[in-house]
Design a protein around this motif. Sequence first.
Motif, mmCIF file in Angstrom:
data_model
loop_
_atom_site.group_PDB
_atom_site.id
_atom_site.type_symbol
_atom_site.label_atom_id
_atom_site.label_comp_id
_atom_site.label_asym_id
_atom_site.label_seq_id
_atom_site.Cartn_x
_atom_site.Cartn_y
_atom_site.Cartn_z
ATOM 1 N N SER A 331 1.047 -0.950 0.016
ATOM 2 C CA SER A 331 -0.143 -0.129 0.060
ATOM 3 C C SER A 331 0.856 1.239 -0.026
ATOM 4 C CB SER A 331 -1.004 0.156 1.359
ATOM 5 O OG SER A 331 -1.591 0.946 1.297
ATOM 6 N N LYS A 332 1.068 1.951 -1.170
ATOM 7 C CA LYS A 332 1.883 3.286 -1.326
ATOM 8 C C LYS A 332 1.173 4.002 -1.869
ATOM 9 C CE LYS A 332 5.872 0.078 -1.795
ATOM 10 N NZ LYS A 332 7.203 -0.234 -2.505
ATOM 11 N N ILE A 333 1.657 5.188 -1.881
ATOM 12 C CA ILE A 333 1.206 6.619 -2.457
ATOM 13 C C ILE A 333 2.340 7.088 -3.158
ATOM 14 C CG2 ILE A 333 0.645 9.062 -1.969
ATOM 15 C CD1 ILE A 333 -0.886 8.038 0.325
ATOM 16 N N TYR A 334 2.433 7.602 -4.478
ATOM 17 C CA TYR A 334 3.542 8.108 -5.220
ATOM 18 C C TYR A 334 3.278 9.396 -5.389
ATOM 19 C CZ TYR A 334 5.283 3.340 -5.959
ATOM 20 O OH TYR A 334 5.677 1.964 -5.855
ATOM 21 N N VAL A 335 4.061 10.366 -5.402
ATOM 22 C CA VAL A 335 3.817 11.579 -5.697
ATOM 23 C C VAL A 335 5.014 12.095 -6.627
ATOM 24 C CG1 VAL A 335 3.715 14.354 -4.830
ATOM 25 C CG2 VAL A 335 2.926 12.483 -3.447
ATOM 26 N N ASP A 336 4.644 12.810 -7.757
ATOM 27 C CA ASP A 336 5.511 13.063 -9.050
ATOM 28 C C ASP A 336 6.292 14.245 -8.465
ATOM 29 O OD1 ASP A 336 6.705 13.294 -11.363
ATOM 30 O OD2 ASP A 336 5.086 12.907 -12.429
ATOM 31 N N ARG A 365 10.548 9.124 -14.829
ATOM 32 C CA ARG A 365 9.713 10.006 -13.857
ATOM 33 C C ARG A 365 10.338 9.570 -12.417
ATOM 34 N NH1 ARG A 365 7.775 14.080 -16.382
ATOM 35 N NH2 ARG A 365 6.382 14.480 -14.553
ATOM 36 N N THR A 366 10.448 10.697 -11.369
ATOM 37 C CA THR A 366 10.838 10.553 -10.117
ATOM 38 C C THR A 366 9.564 10.599 -9.306
ATOM 39 O OG1 THR A 366 12.969 11.191 -10.866
ATOM 40 C CG2 THR A 366 12.615 11.207 -8.333
ATOM 41 N N TYR A 367 9.562 9.810 -8.155
ATOM 42 C CA TYR A 367 8.490 10.064 -7.423
ATOM 43 C C TYR A 367 8.906 9.866 -5.928
ATOM 44 C CZ TYR A 367 5.623 8.623 -11.508
ATOM 45 O OH TYR A 367 5.177 8.724 -12.635
#
Length: 627
Positions: A331-336, A365-367
């Motif tokens: 369970s993860k959240i990625y922010v660009d 892309r980096t997150y």
Amino acid sequence: MAALSRKWDPLFVLVLGSLVFSCKGDVLKTSNDRTESISATKIEESSPQAADLGDLRQSDEAESNEDRKAFTPPPPNDQFQEEMVIRPLYSGDIYASFQFRTQWDTDFLHDGKKAVSHYRLFPKSLGQVLSKFSVRELHISFTQGYWRTMQWGQPFIPSPPGAELWVWFHHTVTDVDGNWKELTNVLSGIFCASLNFIDSTNTVEPSASFKPLGLGNATDHRFLRYATLPREIVCTENLTPWKKLLPCGSKAGLAVLMKSEKLFHSSFHSQAVHIRPVCKDWQCTSTAWELRQTLNVVFDLYTSGQGKKEWSLFKMFSRTLTEACPLASSSKIYVDVTDNPGGELFDLSPSSPLISTAVVLGDRRTYSVYDLTKKETFGQLRSLNLLLRWKGESDDMLRPPLHAERYVSGFGLQKGEIHTCLYNSHPYRAYPVLLLDSLPWYLRLYVHTLTVTSKTRENKPSYIHYQPSKDRLRPHLLEMLVQLPPHSVTEVTVQFERALLKWTEYTPDPNHGFYIGSSVISALVPSIVAMDTNSTRDRPLFSSFFPTKEESSYFMRVYTEPLLVNLPTPDFSMPYNVICLTCTVVAVGYGSFYNLLTRTFQVDEPSAPLAKRLANIIRRLRGVPLL
């Protein structure tokens, strides 16, 4: 006799009392015997032989406990993952994409028999649908709004406005049309949608588009069905059953953020369900079924945030995160943060030490990653509320390598022309695209007017497949493979004639117009960086939906706008006017005639003149006889 019965009563009482006491005595004797045997057993256990027996019992119990500890249940053959990607857009909007994947190592059809009876994470309603109708792949989406490619870039998983459904059936199905009709009715009930309006008039069998995205390379398009409902309205009744398919529902995990009044108060909203068979390892020695639920939403926070270009989870969803789904393995959240390398563009709080890079849509892309399975992610308040504050203006967005648009030209309600423009923004690479158009039967195409031009020159398609329509039976199907020159605009035009429908075939609001489904453009677009062809490698869900066969290109699907076409519409107020006029004529004409026939006439004496009446009044006052 009465006296005799009275004499016998005491005797009966004595007999019964003796029986009761004898029974009690037997019980007491039996209990005493039992106590004696128990005490004797205790005495025997106190002897050395009894001690040996006790040791044997203890050893047996220890061995049984060790066996219980040594026995471990087999690992589950299914797993669940959830992710959310947040990407600040160049237009000032916020793009949030939810990805939920349930993977199950099972076979819904085994030798033509239903082999699955127990469901753990995979929803049983969908599993029974796959088993009953022999479905190989199923893709369904419900979208409200249109994705603005030139302002927002490319979405992770595209979808057209309205409802879209395309299904690959198993090669053992004999009646594909019958299974398709029943399947649409069942899915209509599961998702509370109008999919039961899908019939032969809006269903096509593409010959080159919509190849399987999962395991297998099926080429027999007889087992493929594709249909759209461009006017389908998406609301809460579609979101609620979609959330119930999740293992944790909307009670825990990322699904807590899915608040209906917030999701539908947005510029774009799309929810989808994708089911397909996939490989579990690189050699594809074992396969599994993958259920992927996606939800994409774009919030317009720049214009509705009191002039402040900032956002947070609570501002977008009116809720914060407190825990991950207990059934989720990830369970993860990625922010660009690709455009914010040194924190010069915006501040993200709380900050995360985890940084991940992924190749998404041909670009690296980096997150910034937030792992919800770790307690330290939530801090001391046990709540996670991401906050982003902008410090500067972002640069202009790079144009996407491929986008398209479509419109209708012409005047009057007899003929018209459909224009489809395909834009290749790559400066030096040309690549082919596959265009699919499905038009309803009441737009009668003039195929001989089909033209394809690029840079004012004719661009002859290398492949054309056209299936003419049949009135009230099937739509037009046009597929063509067109080569797009670098940095060019390719225009596809075709003329049509509007048909006159029966008065029962018009919609309740015919003057609003008729919606035509979006065109579908599929292409292998050149990639900036090398793509990863290993689909089984552990990577973010949002970067592993479309399979990649080549390192130099990636698959991309683009949808155009739906069309709104006006048809020759009769004056539906005319029947009302005719009814009113007819009723008025009948009421006036027949009423007057009936009145003349049934009325009785009587002679009425004329009244006295005014002077005579005044004279009679005066004579009455004077007591003189009247005139």
